[in-house]
Structure formats: C-alpha cells, structure tokens
Motif scaffolding. Structure first.
Motif, PDB file in Angstrom:
ATOM      1  N   ALA A   1       0.967  -1.171  -0.044  1.00 56.54           N
ATOM      2  CA  ALA A   1       0.102   0.049   0.017  1.00 56.54           C
ATOM      3  C   ALA A   1       0.751   1.179   0.159  1.00 56.54           C
ATOM      4  CB  ALA A   1      -0.868  -0.087   1.312  1.00 56.54           C
ATOM      5  N   PRO A   2       0.275   2.340  -0.588  1.00 57.06           N
ATOM      6  CA  PRO A   2       1.073   3.495  -0.624  1.00 57.06           C
ATOM      7  C   PRO A   2       1.177   4.147   0.863  1.00 57.06           C
ATOM      8  CG  PRO A   2      -1.276   4.037  -1.334  1.00 57.06           C
ATOM      9  CD  PRO A   2      -0.907   2.597  -1.241  1.00 57.06           C
ATOM     10  N   VAL A   3       2.449   4.847   1.225  1.00 56.69           N
ATOM     11  CA  VAL A   3       2.639   5.219   2.405  1.00 56.69           C
ATOM     12  C   VAL A   3       2.645   6.833   2.458  1.00 56.69           C
ATOM     13  CG1 VAL A   3       4.460   5.674   4.273  1.00 56.69           C
ATOM     14  CG2 VAL A   3       4.114   3.573   3.247  1.00 56.69           C
ATOM     15  N   PHE A   4       1.646   7.457   3.209  1.00 58.72           N
ATOM     16  CA  PHE A   4       1.492   8.834   2.929  1.00 58.72           C
ATOM     17  C   PHE A   4       2.311   9.638   4.085  1.00 58.72           C
ATOM     18  CE2 PHE A   4      -2.041   7.128   0.633  1.00 58.72           C
ATOM     19  CZ  PHE A   4      -1.791   8.015  -0.462  1.00 58.72           C
ATOM     20  N   LEU A   5       2.974  10.710   4.017  1.00 54.68           N
ATOM     21  CA  LEU A   5       3.623  11.447   5.273  1.00 54.68           C
ATOM     22  C   LEU A   5       2.586  12.705   5.605  1.00 54.68           C
ATOM     23  CD1 LEU A   5       6.197  11.236   6.949  1.00 54.68           C
ATOM     24  CD2 LEU A   5       7.000  13.204   5.271  1.00 54.68           C
ATOM     25  N   VAL A   6       2.063  12.382   6.768  1.00 52.33           N
ATOM     26  CA  VAL A   6       0.928  13.204   7.225  1.00 52.33           C
ATOM     27  C   VAL A   6       1.483  14.178   8.232  1.00 52.33           C
ATOM     28  CG1 VAL A   6      -1.338  13.422   8.237  1.00 52.33           C
ATOM     29  CG2 VAL A   6      -0.794  11.665   6.529  1.00 52.33           C
ATOM     30  N   SER A   7       1.287  15.567   8.201  1.00 49.85           N
ATOM     31  CA  SER A   7       1.987  16.390   9.359  1.00 49.85           C
ATOM     32  C   SER A   7       0.760  17.433   9.198  1.00 49.85           C
ATOM     33  CB  SER A   7       3.020  16.978   8.847  1.00 49.85           C
ATOM     34  OG  SER A   7       3.632  17.773   9.950  1.00 49.85           O
ATOM     35  N   PRO A   8      -0.480  17.318   9.967  1.00 46.96           N
ATOM     36  CA  PRO A   8      -1.413  18.167  10.106  1.00 46.96           C
ATOM     37  C   PRO A   8      -0.890  19.419  10.838  1.00 46.96           C
ATOM     38  CG  PRO A   8      -2.061  16.232  11.174  1.00 46.96           C
ATOM     39  CD  PRO A   8      -0.524  16.208  10.808  1.00 46.96           C
ATOM     40  N   PRO A   9      -1.543  20.738  10.233  1.00 48.37           N
ATOM     41  CA  PRO A   9      -1.058  22.069  10.604  1.00 48.37           C
ATOM     42  C   PRO A   9      -1.627  22.351  12.033  1.00 48.37           C
ATOM     43  CG  PRO A   9      -2.806  22.177   8.925  1.00 48.37           C
ATOM     44  CD  PRO A   9      -2.539  20.668   9.267  1.00 48.37           C
ATOM     45  N   HIS A  10      -2.568  21.653  12.545  1.00 51.20           N
ATOM     46  CA  HIS A  10      -3.065  21.780  14.044  1.00 51.20           C
ATOM     47  C   HIS A  10      -3.353  20.613  14.430  1.00 51.20           C
ATOM     48  CE1 HIS A  10      -6.937  20.357  12.228  1.00 51.20           C
ATOM     49  NE2 HIS A  10      -6.774  21.270  11.036  1.00 51.20           N
ATOM     50  N   ALA A  11      -3.600  20.635  15.809  1.00 47.80           N
ATOM     51  CA  ALA A  11      -3.716  19.395  16.770  1.00 47.80           C
ATOM     52  C   ALA A  11      -4.912  18.901  16.279  1.00 47.80           C
ATOM     53  CB  ALA A  11      -4.078  20.077  18.157  1.00 47.80           C
ATOM     54  N   ILE A  12      -4.975  17.572  16.392  1.00 52.78           N
ATOM     55  CA  ILE A  12      -5.880  16.569  16.090  1.00 52.78           C
ATOM     56  C   ILE A  12      -6.481  15.931  17.356  1.00 52.78           C
ATOM     57  CG2 ILE A  12      -7.030  14.619  14.803  1.00 52.78           C
ATOM     58  CD1 ILE A  12      -6.148  16.869  12.718  1.00 52.78           C
ATOM     59  N   ASN A  13      -7.470  16.265  18.032  1.00 49.99           N
ATOM     60  CA  ASN A  13      -7.862  15.656  19.249  1.00 49.99           C
ATOM     61  C   ASN A  13      -8.549  14.556  19.179  1.00 49.99           C
ATOM     62  OD1 ASN A  13      -6.904  18.110  20.550  1.00 49.99           O
ATOM     63  ND2 ASN A  13      -8.846  19.223  19.769  1.00 49.99           N
ATOM     64  N   ALA A  14      -9.176  14.135  18.229  1.00 40.60           N
ATOM     65  CA  ALA A  14      -9.815  12.632  18.063  1.00 40.60           C
ATOM     66  C   ALA A  14      -9.595  12.152  16.617  1.00 40.60           C
ATOM     67  CB  ALA A  14     -11.241  12.925  18.121  1.00 40.60           C
ATOM     68  N   PRO A  15      -9.452  10.750  16.450  1.00 41.54           N
ATOM     69  CA  PRO A  15      -9.493  10.365  15.028  1.00 41.54           C
ATOM     70  C   PRO A  15     -10.045  10.954  13.997  1.00 41.54           C
ATOM     71  CG  PRO A  15      -9.189   8.542  16.596  1.00 41.54           C
ATOM     72  CD  PRO A  15      -9.794   9.966  17.442  1.00 41.54           C
ATOM     73  N   LYS A  16      -9.594  11.337  12.794  1.00 44.33           N
ATOM     74  CA  LYS A  16     -10.404  11.863  11.592  1.00 44.33           C
ATOM     75  C   LYS A  16      -9.990  11.300  10.417  1.00 44.33           C
ATOM     76  CE  LYS A  16     -10.660  16.358   9.651  1.00 44.33           C
ATOM     77  NZ  LYS A  16     -10.375  17.863   9.678  1.00 44.33           N
ATOM     78  N   ASN A  17     -11.033  10.892   9.722  1.00 38.48           N
ATOM     79  CA  ASN A  17     -10.869  10.527   8.181  1.00 38.48           C
ATOM     80  C   ASN A  17     -10.747  11.605   7.205  1.00 38.48           C
ATOM     81  OD1 ASN A  17     -11.147   7.821   8.997  1.00 38.48           O
ATOM     82  ND2 ASN A  17     -13.430   7.766   8.849  1.00 38.48           N
ATOM     83  N   ILE A  18      -9.703  11.350   6.490  1.00 40.94           N
ATOM     84  CA  ILE A  18      -9.463  12.084   5.372  1.00 40.94           C
ATOM     85  C   ILE A  18      -9.224  11.545   3.913  1.00 40.94           C
ATOM     86  CG2 ILE A  18      -8.021  13.897   6.536  1.00 40.94           C
ATOM     87  CD1 ILE A  18      -5.562  12.865   5.643  1.00 40.94           C
ATOM     88  N   THR A  19      -9.639  12.089   2.857  1.00 45.67           N
ATOM     89  CA  THR A  19      -9.331  11.437   1.464  1.00 45.67           C
ATOM     90  C   THR A  19      -8.198  11.872   0.852  1.00 45.67           C
ATOM     91  OG1 THR A  19     -11.946  11.256   1.285  1.00 45.67           O
ATOM     92  CG2 THR A  19     -10.588  11.262  -0.676  1.00 45.67           C
ATOM     93  N   VAL A  20      -7.288  11.024   0.289  1.00 48.25           N
ATOM     94  CA  VAL A  20      -5.980  11.276  -0.506  1.00 48.25           C
ATOM     95  C   VAL A  20      -6.012  10.421  -1.642  1.00 48.25           C
ATOM     96  CG1 VAL A  20      -4.829  12.023   1.702  1.00 48.25           C
ATOM     97  CG2 VAL A  20      -4.958   9.409   0.928  1.00 48.25           C
ATOM     98  N   THR A  21      -5.217  11.049  -2.450  1.00 46.41           N
ATOM     99  CA  THR A  21      -4.931  10.035  -3.777  1.00 46.41           C
ATOM    100  C   THR A  21      -3.618   9.647  -4.104  1.00 46.41           C
ATOM    101  OG1 THR A  21      -4.684  11.901  -4.963  1.00 46.41           O
ATOM    102  CG2 THR A  21      -6.880  11.183  -4.912  1.00 46.41           C
ATOM    103  N   SER A  22      -3.411   8.620  -4.631  1.00 45.03           N
ATOM    104  CA  SER A  22      -2.051   8.080  -5.091  1.00 45.03           C
ATOM    105  C   SER A  22      -1.914   7.385  -6.749  1.00 45.03           C
ATOM    106  CB  SER A  22      -1.811   6.811  -4.036  1.00 45.03           C
ATOM    107  OG  SER A  22      -2.332   5.701  -4.234  1.00 45.03           O
ATOM    108  N   LEU A  23      -0.918   7.342  -7.160  1.00 46.73           N
ATOM    109  CA  LEU A  23      -0.782   7.083  -8.360  1.00 46.73           C
ATOM    110  C   LEU A  23      -0.122   5.341  -8.357  1.00 46.73           C
ATOM    111  CD1 LEU A  23      -0.953   8.573 -11.142  1.00 46.73           C
ATOM    112  CD2 LEU A  23       1.454   8.741 -11.210  1.00 46.73           C
TER     113      LEU A  23
END
Length: 359
Positions: free
Chosen positions: A324-346
């Motif tokens: 599976a692709p590996v995404f490097l994730v660095s949110p610009p703000h705090a995440i206080n509870a797990p959150k789903n996001i949508t991303v794309t890969s090639l």
C-alpha cells in the motif's frame, strides 16, 4: 529494493560548441512525468520455456515446460534526462527528446508449502532501460508524439518498443482485456487446442508445469483455473476493491501498428540457435506491453496528533495483501480525535506478452 540515481545536476543538452542552441528548459515528458520514484507490487509471471533432453522425449507437447511464478515486482525511475537532441536532415528540424531511465527487479516469491506469495525471494528478472518521449514531427517522419521503451535483459535480448502517446485519460478503472496462455503454431499461426496441453489444467499434477501440483495454490486463490485461462484476471482482481478515479492507458510494441513504425528485438546467438534462426532455443521475436496509470482515491484515518509531533506515516487498508502507498501526514493543527481524510495516489499496472520462437 532497486535504486537508480544520476549524478547531481546531470541533464542532457546540446554541447555548447556553437550552432543551434537547445531549449532553455527540459523537453516535455508527457505521460512519462508519472514515471517517478519507485513502484512495487505483487503479480504473476508465466513462461512456456524450452524443455531440454533427448529428442525422443522432448517432442511436442513435451518440448516445453510452463513455469508459473508468484512475483514481487519493483520498478525504479530516475530523474528526467533533460533535452536529448536528435538531429534532423535537410527540411526536418532538430527535435529534443526527454525521458527517464529505469531499473526493474522481479523476485519469485512462490511458496510451495503455503500456495501463497510469501516465499523467500529469488531473483528471476532484471531489466535496465529508458522510457523516452518523442515529440511530433511533420516531415521525416510525419508522426505524432510517441513513446518508446528501450530495455535490455541479461538472458541476451534487447527491445525497442513504441507507440503513439496517449492524448487523454479515461474516467474510472481500466478496461483490462482477456489474454490467453495457449501457444500457437509457428507454421500457420493457429492456436493449439487447450486440451492438448495438460499444463494448462489446474486440476492435473503435471511434470510439464512448475509447480507440478497446484492444489495449494488453488485453495489459496493465487493460481487457479481462472488465472490459467486468463492471467489478466490477476490484474482485475487486484483493483476490484479500489476507488480508481481515472486511468491513462497505452500499449508499446516492438512491432507497432501503423502509423507508428520502427522498433524491434535483438537476441544473442544462443537464443537464435543458428544464423537463420531456424532452430531457436528461445528466440524473442515480439513484445507487447500495455500500461495502465491509475489515480486511486483512499480514505486514511488520522490518529490523535499534537502540534510539534513528528510527521506520521500512514497507509490505507490493503485487503488483498498488496503493498500500500505510504503517506507522510503532518497536520497544521492538533487532532484531538481520530479523523478520516481523503487522499489520492498513483499506481501502475501492466500486462506484457513476449512471443518466443521454439522449435
């Protein structure tokens, strides 16, 4: 994992010796801009290989062995080459190509005990080469933008495979056609009857096939009758759970259809057998390869994150065990509870057929 690198700052351009200068920026890559970095995945390799032995024991249909490999396939691309000058004669202007070099490494990971692709890796294929984007010309030749794959393998075959460059994407997943493993006669081009070859029957324990016994693979779903009837079903099954947003497809061939021309294969003496190639051991006479470049949408669950924390490496679920692709994730703000996001890969899928002459 394979690696490839060019010297820092290396770019091809016309030598500064006077004459017509080259472009001030690299030539276009076209669809080859997608060939960047390293791609890795699981797949299937099949080959009807020559069967050596006394002539009275290796006549048809015992003159070949069907080898089936569950594989781990890695292709690594270099940075682009820049502006490669090809000089035109008389009224044909000079053109500038661009492309990437590549290294492909394929390991057999077939496990006879489990019937799965979890065996110790054994190298079965190495290929080094170039993908080049050739701009359109309007004189000699009159031809649109085209792609060329130039590759060399250690068995002693080199290829030059071409096609016209794709001009558009298709929405959604690719349409992957059926493909057959049934060989055909070199005399009349007619395919053999499937029943003539016991090695294409998954239920038969055959000494003309490796592995001889497919029962564990059938149970695991890794090699079964569906796959022997249509190896491209492996590709379709690998993506049936994915959300593919768009696909770019093209087929390169060493014998491309008109209006494209050129290309070809060359083999060492051992493969051709004699100067006339009338007694070949395994003479590679043609290669066709279709590539599907797919944009895949994923859902990632981002866990709790504090500002200042190191970036997280997150991967989407992969139900079929594919890398599976590996995404490097660095949110610009705090995440206080797990959150789903949508991303794309090639991702890249390909189906390649090499025609061998064996007599």
């Amino acid at each position: 994992m394979a690696a490839i690198s060019l010297p820092l700052g290396f770019q091809i351009a016309p030598a500064p010796l006077g004459g017509v200068p080259g472009p001030s920026v690299p030539a276009p890559l076209g669809v080859l801009a997608n060939f960047s970095g390293t791609f890795n995945g699981l797949g299937l390799n099949t080959i009807f290989r020559p069967n050596s032995g006394p002539l009275n024991t290796t006549t048809f249909p015992r003159d070949n062995v069907l080898e089936l490999n569950l594989i781990n396939d890695t292709i690594t691309f270099s940075q682009s080459l820049g502006a490669v000058p090809n000089r035109g004669l008389a009224l044909q202007d000079d053109i500038f190509l661009n492309g990437v070099s590549y290294i492909q490494v394929v390991n057999d990971v077939t496990n006879l005990k489990t019937g799965r692709a979890d065996g110790a890796p054994t190298g079965i294929h190495f290929e080094a080469g170039l993908w080049m984007n050739v701009p359109a010309t309007n004189n000699t030749p009159v031809l649109g933008d085209s792609l060329v794959r130039m590759g060399s393998i250690p068995h002693g075959t080199t290829i030059n495979a071409e096609c016209l460059a794709p001009t558009s994407d298709s929405p959604g997943p690719p349409e992957i056609p059926l493909v057959s493993l049934v060989p055909f006669s070199v005399l009349d081009g007619k395919p053999l009857q499937p029943g003539q070859l016991e090695n294409l029957n998954a239920s038969i324990v055959s000494t003309l096939r490796l592995p001889n016994d497919l029962s564990k693979f059938v149970a695991a779903g890794t090699i079964n009758q569906e796959i022997l009837d249509d190896p491209n079903s492996v590709l379709r099954n690998a993506i049936k759970w994915q959300n593919i947003m768009k696909t770019t497809a093209f087929t390169v061939s060493t014998k491309p259809p008109p209006p494209e021309f050129g290309g070809g294969t060359r083999n060492i003496a051992f493969l051709e057998g004699n100067p006339a190639s009338t007694k070949p051991n395994a003479n590679a006479i043609q290669m066709n390869a279709t590539f599907w470049i797919e944009t895949v949408q994923h859902r990632l669950e981002v866990p709790i994150f504090k500002v200042g924390q190191a970036p997280m490496k997150l991967s989407p679920a992969s139900p079929l065990g594919q890398p599976a692709p590996v995404f490097l994730v660095s949110p610009p703000h705090a995440i206080n509870a797990p959150k789903n996001i949508t991303v794309t890969s090639l991702q890249i899928q390909y189906s390649q057929v090499v025609f061998f002459g064996i007599r």
